[in-house]
Design an enzyme around this catalytic site. Sequence first.
Site, short mmCIF file in Angstrom:
data_model
loop_
_atom_site.label_atom_id
_atom_site.label_comp_id
_atom_site.label_asym_id
_atom_site.label_seq_id
_atom_site.Cartn_x
_atom_site.Cartn_y
_atom_site.Cartn_z
N HIS A 199 21.91 -95.63 47.60
CA HIS A 199 22.03 -95.34 49.04
C HIS A 199 20.74 -94.73 49.56
O HIS A 199 20.03 -94.01 48.84
CB HIS A 199 23.18 -94.38 49.30
N ALA A 200 20.42 -95.01 50.82
CA ALA A 200 19.28 -94.36 51.46
C ALA A 200 19.56 -92.88 51.60
O ALA A 200 20.69 -92.46 51.85
CB ALA A 200 19.01 -94.99 52.82
#
Length: 488
Positions: A210-211
């Site tokens: 995930h960012a």
Amino acid sequence: MGLRWFEDPGFDYWGSEPMAELQVDEAYLNITLASDVPRPLFLYQLDSDCERCPFVRKAANYVSTVLKVNTKTTPTFRFYTDDDQDWKSVNASRGLYCEVTPDPPLGEFGCYDLYVQEGRCELTQARDPVSIMAPLIFWVAVLIALFSIFKLRKYLRLKRREKAEAGTSGETEAPPKRKRVKSLDTFRGIAITVMIFVNFGAGSYRFLDHAAWNGLQLADLVFPCFLWIMGVTIPIVISSHLRKNNSRHQLFLSIVKRSAILFALNIMLNTFTSSGNLASIRFNGVLQRFAFTYLVVAGFATYFTFRPDSGESSLLPSFIKDITLLLPQWLIHTTILCLHGWVTFHLQVPGCPRGYIGPGGYQDDAKYFNCTGGAANYLDLILVGPLRMWDRGPARETYHAVSYDPEPLWGSLSSVYHVFLGTVAGNILLHHKDTLSRVKRWLLYPMLCFVMTLYLVHMIQIPVNKQLWTSSFVFLTSGISFVLLTVL
């Protein structure tokens, strides 16, 4: 050592340091201080994925020492002669002795020497890192080979069957089976495969994770794809019920029941992280958002969908039915999306600037340290309380942010629009029977979605952010979903 295959560095010790002590995405950094260097020197580090962040203190060096450093991002190292605080601004020059950015970046299981002398830092590579892409490439190649073998066997089996049927053409043919929409099943299969891979660590590959806050990576596509494909099936199911003259009220009650079951399952799963304590069971979650968005979108679709071949439906030209039949729903869900945006950027959060949607923490030199998530986090604290929030989001690790639930309740409102855009694709599937017309429609909508994303990001300054489920994130991931379904 626990190292396998391509990720074996090929040696057991670097000096006196055992390579078995290194974990995934770690390397050794040997810091050597020259005799003329003032002592102590304080090591500060800035990671590349921390946007607008200061340098954070990592160690105090009185003598030469060996440190373990994380290689997941590209760090920049600074040495200061004072440590008056835990972090230092990028522009802080007082007490700065030297600075160095690794080029090429540090690699997993690599060994590096950092020499500090005469006011400068010099970084050299003592041992080559391993290739972290080699095992991924290998297993992708294996999967492609297995898939090719499977397709070849299937093709040969089909040819044999056609040959056998040609010899018995006089027999009575079996009634045709009801066909499933294979593209939808394949879409779900891809989403489930990526979800399983991501949930089990994604091989610790950063670009598959995930960012940290703003941005979009592979793991950020899984959840919106599931919501979007759920929306695709809604008009298909409702149309089937209406074709059978089933009551809309009974259909709505079944939608409520299914949503309640999903929400209850979400609460049950969340007991694992709260040890069953009712005072701290998390309310937010993936299934909770499925339940809410399904209830809203399917509920409105139940009462605002024309029955097949009804007077209202038959008066409309066929090539615009998928647009005009959804006009009431377009109005409702666009209003919900605008409400989400208005509250997000106009609600006054105590101690924070109006409209702040950043990660807080150390970003901007900790100016908004307690403002993580802005209105979304503030509303969660009011609605569910701090004990019922999950605080393990990536922003906490990268930005040292305060507790923030990465799936806030407020994000459910914008998620509704995600599911609705899926129903748009589902209506195209219903009202356009040939592939070419479906493809034309399914390519028109992603173009509009991508244009809206560019407008929101560059003109309105709304970043693509999964944790806040911003409107730009909705349009970008919906556009990607449209394209993927079109390809399938």
